[in-house]
Design an enzyme around this catalytic site. Structure first.
Site, PDB file in Angstrom:
ATOM      1  N   ASP A 188       0.927  -1.112   0.130  1.00 12.28           N
ATOM      2  CA  ASP A 188      -0.063  -0.026  -0.030  1.00 12.28           C
ATOM      3  C   ASP A 188       0.820   1.407   0.090  1.00 12.28           C
ATOM      4  OD1 ASP A 188      -2.790   0.831   0.580  1.00 12.28           O
ATOM      5  OD2 ASP A 188      -1.953   1.798   2.158  1.00 12.28           O
ATOM      6  N   ARG A 189       0.678   2.057   0.815  1.00 13.73           N
ATOM      7  CA  ARG A 189       1.566   3.331   0.932  1.00 13.73           C
ATOM      8  C   ARG A 189       2.986   3.115   1.222  1.00 13.73           C
ATOM      9  NH1 ARG A 189      -1.676   6.646  -1.340  1.00 13.73           N
ATOM     10  NH2 ARG A 189      -0.345   8.458  -0.639  1.00 13.73           N
ATOM     11  N   ARG A 219       4.412   2.700  -2.282  1.00 12.95           N
ATOM     12  CA  ARG A 219       4.696   3.799  -2.855  1.00 12.95           C
ATOM     13  C   ARG A 219       5.825   4.566  -2.551  1.00 12.95           C
ATOM     14  NH1 ARG A 219       0.272   4.169  -5.681  1.00 12.95           N
ATOM     15  NH2 ARG A 219      -1.603   2.932  -4.757  1.00 12.95           N
ATOM     16  N   HIS A 246     -11.171   7.638   0.355  1.00 10.36           N
ATOM     17  CA  HIS A 246     -10.404   8.362   1.208  1.00 10.36           C
ATOM     18  C   HIS A 246      -9.270   9.014   0.519  1.00 10.36           C
ATOM     19  CE1 HIS A 246      -8.759   4.317   0.285  1.00 10.36           C
ATOM     20  NE2 HIS A 246      -7.396   4.720   0.820  1.00 10.36           N
ATOM     21  N   TRP A 247      -8.587   8.502  -0.664  1.00  8.84           N
ATOM     22  CA  TRP A 247      -7.723   9.185  -1.636  1.00  8.84           C
ATOM     23  C   TRP A 247      -8.135  10.688  -1.411  1.00  8.84           C
ATOM     24  CZ3 TRP A 247      -4.235   7.345  -5.949  1.00  8.84           C
ATOM     25  CH2 TRP A 247      -3.639   6.086  -5.461  1.00  8.84           C
ATOM     26  N   TYR A 261      -1.121  11.773   1.897  1.00 11.28           N
ATOM     27  CA  TYR A 261      -2.016  11.776   0.675  1.00 11.28           C
ATOM     28  C   TYR A 261      -1.590  13.290  -0.044  1.00 11.28           C
ATOM     29  CZ  TYR A 261      -3.736   7.268   1.581  1.00 11.28           C
ATOM     30  OH  TYR A 261      -3.925   5.711   1.759  1.00 11.28           O
ATOM     31  N   HIS A 274      -7.539  -6.371  -0.229  1.00  9.51           N
ATOM     32  CA  HIS A 274      -6.215  -5.618  -0.292  1.00  9.51           C
ATOM     33  C   HIS A 274      -5.274  -5.904   1.001  1.00  9.51           C
ATOM     34  CE1 HIS A 274      -4.281  -1.930  -0.275  1.00  9.51           C
ATOM     35  NE2 HIS A 274      -4.543  -1.503   0.880  1.00  9.51           N
TER      36      HIS A 274
END
Length: 321
Positions: free
Chosen positions: A131-132, A135, A176-177, A238, A299
């Protein structure tokens, strides 16, 4: 591509922490806690466990390093595992966001973790990230290719691709993004009003529901969400992704930069990424050596399907050792 920033001082020493922690029961006794000052006033909290080649595990939103508790024993039997909390999350520092959100850019967050690994004596290592955290790992591999030997990413497509290909279905599923990037302090105020509910609404409403999580882990996520500054740190993560991170990604694309190390990507067969994107096709646009597959879950792969993940990723992580 604009040059990545570098530390202004030598890598700091890790400071081990002896005090008990609310999540200790999730981990083997050998999983020691530590913190590393990565820039003045900013410390990254982590756990380390195991012996062998170094392996960095990076969590996602809205979680902490506790996401790895089900796969840690098997990984620690083969690797020296390092599990940090990203800045803004868990027990790591949560500095106020800069006006351009650069101190929560994936470039800065990647640099945090390179510093943590250097403080532990790991100048080159393998990475498994969700997930994050995936990134952050993508940016780390682009900015610091000499330190990332192999890279495994869980349930994401590249950030730039996901923003540029946003559809109604994606926006509804990943609401939520678009909530978290709103100007401060509106989203922070709403999260802080009931952080436990935010965890239930963002995590418990996905494919596998709240039952997919060990209750102790879910309590840990709720505890961390309630810490002062966590809501702001998450929002800044974000906000950076919707701004400065896209600038960095577009600069790489324009310069023809592609990841050169072996990359393996996995995604949940029942997840939003699988339904809205073609993960392999998107990663092949930004990396030279890519393979991957869907896993039988949604997820939260390390918690929903730990055995399937280990069976898939262990041969890749151990290759060449």
């Amino acid at each position: 591509m604009s040059a990545p920033s570098t530390p202004s001082a030598p890598s700091p020493a890790a400071r081990f922490i002896a005090e008990p922690h609310p999540a200790d029961a999730l981990f083997p006794p050998a999983a020691r806690r530590l913190s590393v000052e990565v820039e003045p006033g900013v410390r990254i909290h982590a756990r380390v466990c195991g012996e062998g080649p170094p392996l960095l595990l990076i969590h996602g939103h809205p979680q902490t390093l506790a996401i790895w508790h089900r796969v840690l024993p098997a990984l620690a039997a083969r690797f020296s595992v390092v599990m940090p909390d990203l800045r803004g999350y868990g027990d790591s520092s949560k500095p106020a966001g800069a006006s351009d959100h650069a101190n929560y850019s994936k470039r800065r967050m990647a640099l945090d973790l390179v510093a943590v690994m250097a403080a532990l004596g790991h100048g080159r290592f393998r990475v498994l990230a969700h997930d994050r955290g995936a990134r952050v790992a993508h940016r780390m591999a682009a900015d610091h290719p000499a330190v990332v030997e192999r890279l495994a990413l869980l349930d994401i497509a590249p950030t730039l691709a996901m923003y540029e290909q946003t559809t109604e279905a994606f926006a509804r599923a990943y609401w939520h993004w678009f909530f978290l990037i709103q100007p401060a302090p509106m989203p922070e105020r709403l999260i802080e009003a009931d952080p436990a509910a935010y965890a239930r609404d963002t995590m418990g409403r996905r494919h596998a529901g709240q039952a997919a999580f060990d209750p102790r882990a879910f309590v840990e996520y709720q505890r961390a969400l309630a810490l002062p500054g966590t809501a702001h740190g998450m929002c800044e993560d974000y906000r950076a992704a919707a701004g400065i991170d896209l600038e960095h990604d577009r600069a790489d694309r324009d310069a023809g930069v592609k990841l050169a190390m072996p990359l393996r990507v996995y995604w949940g067969a029942q997840g939003v990424v699988a339904k809205c994107f073609d993960p392999l096709a998107e990663w092949r646009r930004v990396a030279s050596e890519v393979d991957g597959e869907a896993l039988p879950c949604g997820h939260y792969i390390p918690e929903e399907a730990p055995d399937a993940l280990l069976a898939a990723v262990m041969p890749f992580l151990r290759a060449g050792l």
